[in-house]
Scaffold this motif. Structure first.
Motif, PDB file in Angstrom:
ATOM      1  N   GLU A  55       0.826  -1.208   0.000  1.00 29.80           N
ATOM      2  CA  GLU A  55       0.000   0.000   0.000  1.00 29.80           C
ATOM      3  C   GLU A  55       0.861   1.260   0.000  1.00 29.80           C
ATOM      4  N   GLY A  56       1.917   1.250  -0.796  1.00 26.81           N
ATOM      5  CA  GLY A  56       2.787   2.400  -0.938  1.00 26.81           C
ATOM      6  C   GLY A  56       3.791   2.596   0.185  1.00 26.81           C
ATOM      7  N   LYS A  57       3.835   1.682   1.140  1.00 26.89           N
ATOM      8  CA  LYS A  57       4.766   1.799   2.267  1.00 26.89           C
ATOM      9  C   LYS A  57       5.854   0.736   2.162  1.00 26.89           C
ATOM     10  N   ASP A  58       7.091   1.142   2.463  1.00 26.84           N
ATOM     11  CA  ASP A  58       8.202   0.187   2.524  1.00 26.84           C
ATOM     12  C   ASP A  58       8.113  -0.577   3.836  1.00 26.84           C
ATOM     13  N   ILE A  59       8.073  -1.891   3.760  1.00 26.21           N
ATOM     14  CA  ILE A  59       7.986  -2.759   4.932  1.00 26.21           C
ATOM     15  C   ILE A  59       9.240  -3.626   4.990  1.00 26.21           C
ATOM     16  N   THR A  60       9.824  -3.739   6.174  1.00 25.43           N
ATOM     17  CA  THR A  60      10.958  -4.630   6.388  1.00 25.43           C
ATOM     18  C   THR A  60      10.636  -5.526   7.580  1.00 25.43           C
ATOM     19  N   LEU A  61      10.728  -6.828   7.369  1.00 29.81           N
ATOM     20  CA  LEU A  61      10.471  -7.810   8.423  1.00 29.81           C
ATOM     21  C   LEU A  61      11.734  -8.603   8.690  1.00 29.81           C
ATOM     22  N   HIS A  62      12.051  -8.796   9.953  1.00 31.35           N
ATOM     23  CA  HIS A  62      13.200  -9.600  10.350  1.00 31.35           C
ATOM     24  C   HIS A  62      12.696 -10.859  11.051  1.00 31.35           C
ATOM     25  N   CYS A  63      13.269 -11.986  10.686  1.00 31.35           N
ATOM     26  CA  CYS A  63      12.915 -13.250  11.330  1.00 31.35           C
ATOM     27  C   CYS A  63      14.062 -14.224  11.112  1.00 31.35           C
ATOM     28  N   ARG A  64      13.799 -15.477  11.334  1.00 29.93           N
ATOM     29  CA  ARG A  64      14.766 -16.529  11.071  1.00 29.93           C
ATOM     30  C   ARG A  64      14.093 -17.568  10.171  1.00 29.93           C
ATOM     31  N   ILE A  65      14.915 -18.241   9.402  1.00 32.42           N
ATOM     32  CA  ILE A  65      14.430 -19.341   8.567  1.00 32.42           C
ATOM     33  C   ILE A  65      15.090 -20.615   9.064  1.00 32.42           C
ATOM     34  N   ASP A  66      14.265 -21.577   9.408  1.00 30.46           N
ATOM     35  CA  ASP A  66      14.759 -22.890   9.825  1.00 30.46           C
ATOM     36  C   ASP A  66      14.754 -23.789   8.589  1.00 30.46           C
ATOM     37  N   ILE A  67      15.938 -24.064   8.043  1.00 27.78           N
ATOM     38  CA  ILE A  67      16.054 -24.851   6.812  1.00 27.78           C
ATOM     39  C   ILE A  67      15.577 -26.279   7.069  1.00 27.78           C
ATOM     40  N   VAL A  68      14.576 -26.708   6.289  1.00 32.68           N
ATOM     41  CA  VAL A  68      14.046 -28.062   6.444  1.00 32.68           C
ATOM     42  C   VAL A  68      14.324 -28.934   5.226  1.00 32.68           C
ATOM     43  N   HIS A  69      14.729 -28.297   4.112  1.00 28.66           N
ATOM     44  CA  HIS A  69      15.033 -29.060   2.897  1.00 28.66           C
ATOM     45  C   HIS A  69      16.053 -28.277   2.078  1.00 28.66           C
ATOM     46  N   LYS A  70      17.026 -28.995   1.534  1.00 29.51           N
ATOM     47  CA  LYS A  70      17.972 -28.345   0.626  1.00 29.51           C
ATOM     48  C   LYS A  70      18.376 -29.316  -0.467  1.00 29.51           C
ATOM     49  N   SER A  71      18.580 -28.753  -1.657  1.00 33.99           N
ATOM     50  CA  SER A  71      19.076 -29.535  -2.784  1.00 33.99           C
ATOM     51  C   SER A  71      19.896 -28.601  -3.673  1.00 33.99           C
ATOM     52  N   THR A  72      21.142 -28.851  -3.772  1.00 34.04           N
ATOM     53  CA  THR A  72      22.104 -28.058  -4.531  1.00 34.04           C
ATOM     54  C   THR A  72      21.997 -26.570  -4.176  1.00 34.04           C
ATOM     55  N   THR A  73      21.239 -25.791  -4.956  1.00 29.20           N
ATOM     56  CA  THR A  73      21.130 -24.356  -4.683  1.00 29.20           C
ATOM     57  C   THR A  73      19.724 -23.942  -4.234  1.00 29.20           C
ATOM     58  N   ARG A  74      18.819 -24.908  -4.075  1.00 26.41           N
ATOM     59  CA  ARG A  74      17.438 -24.599  -3.659  1.00 26.41           C
ATOM     60  C   ARG A  74      17.242 -25.016  -2.208  1.00 26.41           C
ATOM     61  N   TYR A  75      16.620 -24.109  -1.442  1.00 23.44           N
ATOM     62  CA  TYR A  75      16.383 -24.337  -0.021  1.00 23.44           C
ATOM     63  C   TYR A  75      14.925 -24.055   0.314  1.00 23.44           C
ATOM     64  N   ALA A  76      14.424 -24.734   1.334  1.00 23.26           N
ATOM     65  CA  ALA A  76      13.079 -24.485   1.840  1.00 23.26           C
ATOM     66  C   ALA A  76      13.148 -24.475   3.354  1.00 23.26           C
ATOM     67  N   GLY A  77      12.352 -23.611   3.955  1.00 21.35           N
ATOM     68  CA  GLY A  77      12.398 -23.541   5.403  1.00 21.35           C
ATOM     69  C   GLY A  77      11.147 -22.927   6.002  1.00 21.35           C
ATOM     70  N   LYS A  78      11.036 -23.106   7.310  1.00 24.66           N
ATOM     71  CA  LYS A  78       9.938 -22.522   8.076  1.00 24.66           C
ATOM     72  C   LYS A  78      10.372 -21.166   8.599  1.00 24.66           C
ATOM     73  N   LEU A  79       9.427 -20.221   8.604  1.00 20.30           N
ATOM     74  CA  LEU A  79       9.711 -18.914   9.184  1.00 20.30           C
ATOM     75  C   LEU A  79       9.565 -19.006  10.693  1.00 20.30           C
ATOM     76  N   VAL A  80      10.574 -18.511  11.402  1.00 16.73           N
ATOM     77  CA  VAL A  80      10.611 -18.574  12.859  1.00 16.73           C
ATOM     78  C   VAL A  80      10.760 -17.153  13.398  1.00 16.73           C
ATOM     79  N   ASP A  81      10.209 -16.891  14.559  1.00 18.98           N
ATOM     80  CA  ASP A  81      10.317 -15.590  15.233  1.00 18.98           C
ATOM     81  C   ASP A  81       9.630 -14.468  14.460  1.00 18.98           C
ATOM     82  N   LEU A  82       8.592 -14.790  13.731  1.00 17.47           N
ATOM     83  CA  LEU A  82       7.808 -13.772  13.037  1.00 17.47           C
ATOM     84  C   LEU A  82       6.636 -13.436  13.953  1.00 17.47           C
ATOM     85  N   ASP A  83       6.572 -12.202  14.462  1.00 17.44           N
ATOM     86  CA  ASP A  83       5.496 -11.889  15.405  1.00 17.44           C
ATOM     87  C   ASP A  83       4.163 -11.743  14.675  1.00 17.44           C
TER      88      ASP A  83
END
Length: 124
Positions: free
Chosen positions: A69-97
């Motif tokens: 909505e026209g506003k710059d938003i920055t969110l900080h959290c952690r990603i818990d990596i649950v899957h990786k293959s070569t250069t592709r990663y997947a993870g759960k977002l942690v510490d997102l309020d």
């Protein structure tokens, strides 16, 4: 005595309905451990991305920057990596309020609406 009702387990609950595959028009950037990565898939609970920086399993610092909505938003959290293959990663977002999760959900919903409008314009 009232009868007991049991519902089948839905193991997909954490994925939720709000999920998107970003396109070039979607104004979002993801940094993992201060390195810009290529966002592949996003929900309020998880993320998939590609990077040439090798990552170990476990948790990594993450920063999302996007326009809502026209506003710059920055969110900080952690990603818990649950899957990786070569250069592709997947993870759960942690510490997102709750507030940040709501902002991310609004952004995803906006991107989905924009994608529908782009598709309608392409048809007409």
């Amino acid at each position: 005595m009232k009868p007991q009702i049991s519902l089948p387990d839905n193991k997909d609950d954490e994925r939720r309905a709000y999920r998107m595959v970003p396109v070039q028009q979607d104004p979002i950037v993801l940094f993992v451990d201060q390195h810009k990565v290529e966002l592949q898939d996003l929900s309020t609970r998880g993320v998939a991305f590609m990077t040439s920086q090798p990552l170990q399993g476990g948790q990594h610092k993450a920063k999302f920057s996007f326009l809502l909505e026209g506003k710059d938003i920055t969110l900080h959290c952690r990603i818990d990596i649950v899957h990786k293959s070569t250069t592709r990663y997947a993870g759960k977002l942690v510490d997102l309020d709750v507030k940040d999760e709501k902002l991310l959900s609004q952004f995803i919903l906006q991107c989905q609406k924009d994608a529908i409008l782009r598709q309608k314009r392409a048809i007409n």
